[in-house]
Design an enzyme around this catalytic site. Structure first.
Site, PDB file in Angstrom:
ATOM      1  CG  ASN A 138     -66.293  33.453  11.304  1.00  0.00           C
ATOM      2  OD1 ASN A 138     -67.451  33.574  10.904  1.00  0.00           O
ATOM      3  ND2 ASN A 138     -65.271  33.179  10.492  1.00  0.00           N
ATOM      4  CE  LYS A 174     -64.883  29.514  10.519  1.00  0.00           C
ATOM      5  NZ  LYS A 174     -63.781  28.616  10.226  1.00  0.00           N
ATOM      6  CG  HIS A 186     -62.527  33.516   7.155  1.00  0.00           C
ATOM      7  ND1 HIS A 186     -62.325  32.238   6.684  1.00  0.00           N
ATOM      8  CD2 HIS A 186     -62.465  33.438   8.505  1.00  0.00           C
ATOM      9  CE1 HIS A 186     -62.152  31.431   7.726  1.00  0.00           C
ATOM     10  NE2 HIS A 186     -62.235  32.134   8.837  1.00  0.00           N
ATOM     11  CD  GLU A 217     -63.729  28.955   6.628  1.00  0.00           C
ATOM     12  OE1 GLU A 217     -64.769  29.606   6.840  1.00  0.00           O
ATOM     13  OE2 GLU A 217     -63.145  28.308   7.522  1.00  0.00           O
ATOM     14  CD  GLU A 239     -59.253  33.257  11.318  1.00  0.00           C
ATOM     15  OE1 GLU A 239     -59.823  33.069  12.391  1.00  0.00           O
ATOM     16  OE2 GLU A 239     -59.805  33.092  10.216  1.00  0.00           O
ATOM     17  N   GLY A 251     -60.305  24.798  11.830  1.00  0.00           N
ATOM     18  CA  GLY A 251     -61.239  23.671  11.820  1.00  0.00           C
ATOM     19  C   GLY A 251     -60.549  22.316  11.782  1.00  0.00           C
ATOM     20  CB  SER A 295     -57.886  24.613  16.264  1.00  0.00           C
ATOM     21  OG  SER A 295     -58.304  24.013  15.041  1.00  0.00           O
TER      22      SER A 295
HETATM   23  P1  13P Z   1     -61.930  27.280  14.054  1.00  0.00           P
HETATM   24  O1  13P Z   1     -61.884  27.955  15.420  1.00  0.00           O
HETATM   25  O2  13P Z   1     -63.165  26.439  13.872  1.00  0.00           O
HETATM   26  O3  13P Z   1     -60.665  26.593  13.725  1.00  0.00           O
HETATM   27  O4  13P Z   1     -62.097  28.484  12.989  1.00  0.00           O
HETATM   28  C1  13P Z   1     -61.273  29.571  13.071  1.00  0.00           C
HETATM   29  C2  13P Z   1     -61.774  30.593  12.118  1.00  0.00           C
HETATM   30  O5  13P Z   1     -61.709  30.410  10.917  1.00  0.00           O
HETATM   31  C3  13P Z   1     -62.353  31.817  12.665  1.00  0.00           C
HETATM   32  O6  13P Z   1     -62.572  32.757  11.669  1.00  0.00           O
END
Ligand code: 13P
Length: 250
Positions: free
Chosen positions: A9, A11, A95, A97, A167, A173, A213
């Site tokens: 992803n 982002k 997601h 976010e 997740e 992150g 992560s």
């Molecule tokens: P990270 O791997 O940067 O923690 O992000 C995970 C994520 O949100 C994948 O959709």
């Protein structure tokens, strides 16, 4: 039996030229990955067409979101037909976010999932608790209600085109990964919730990814768990070597 998948992803990262270079590097290294591991890159809307033009059939393409309306006067939105016409096979939905910063609700996710499936897009539906919910011991309840509110509106047949991504928000992150045990516990629970509704066969055939992560140094331990079928990778997917290293971790 269910498929193992590693999905990146991206982002809101990379310009179009940078994204094309990254996609090319992923394609070049994808030959190292055994055929039974599915590879997907989820990229910004602006990148879909250009990235599609450099992907091989080995690496599938995903959007990161879609509109909850089919078409019309919805300025700034991107429809499932638009996404499909760029050459994508998938979209990520729900997601954290998007839930956290853009008011994504389970109700909207039902609409988005309906539209995506009708357009022939596979859906990677994200669920997961935040830190406060984890500390209050509500992680099972949160994941269960997110799954029920969205996926229980769909059929066993629809589930063939749906992947679930667990997740935990506190691991995204942050460099703080869920332990393999913490992740496996929720994955097994999600599979049970799916089994209760759709039957064991559907639940056993559903791919459930871990995200948060996930990186080359911890992917092996996570993917070794019975109910963890791969990863949804954020930061580490921006580096083709790391992304492929993760895909080699089964
Ligand atoms: P990270 O791997 O940067 O923690 O992000 C995970 C994520 O949100 C994948 O959709």
């Amino acid at each position: 039996m269910r498929k193992n998948i590693v999905a990146g992803n991206w982002k809101m990262n990379t310009t179009v030229p940078e994204g094309v270079e990254l996609a090319k590097a992923v394609v070049a290294k994808s030959v190292e990955v055994p055929a039974e591991v599915g590879l997907i890159v989820a990229v910004p809307f602006t990148h879909l067409t250009s990235v599609a033009s450099v992907l091989s059939s080995r690496v599938e393409l995903s959007a990161e979101n879609c509109a909850d309306k089919a078409k019309g006067a919805y300025t700034g939105e991107v429809s499932v037909d638009m996404i499909k016409s760029c050459g994508a096979q998938w979209t990520i939905l729900g997601h954290s976010e998007r839930r956290q910063y853009y008011g994504e609700t389970d109700e909207k996710l039902v609409e988005k999932t309906k539209l995506a499936l009708a357009a022939g897009l596979g859906v990677i539906l994200c669920v997961g608790e935040n830190l406060e919910q984890r500390e209050a011991g509500k992680h099972f309840d949160v994941c269960e209600s997110q799954i029920k509110n969205v996926l229980f509106n769909f059929s066993a047949e629809d589930m063939k085109n749906i992947v679930v991504a667990y997740e935990p928000v506190w691991a995204i992150g942050t460099g703080k990964t869920a332990t393999a045990e913490q992740a496996e516990e929720i994955h097994a629970f999600i599979r049970k919730v799916l089994a209760d509704k759709f039957g064991t066969q559907v639940a056993d055939n559903t791919t459930i990814l871990y995200g948060g992560s996930c990186k080359p140094s911890n992917a092996k331990e996570l993917f070794a768990q019975k109910d963890i079928d791969g990863g949804l990778i954020g930061g580490a997917a921006l580096n083709a070597d790391d992304f492929i290293q993760i895909a080699l971790s089964f």
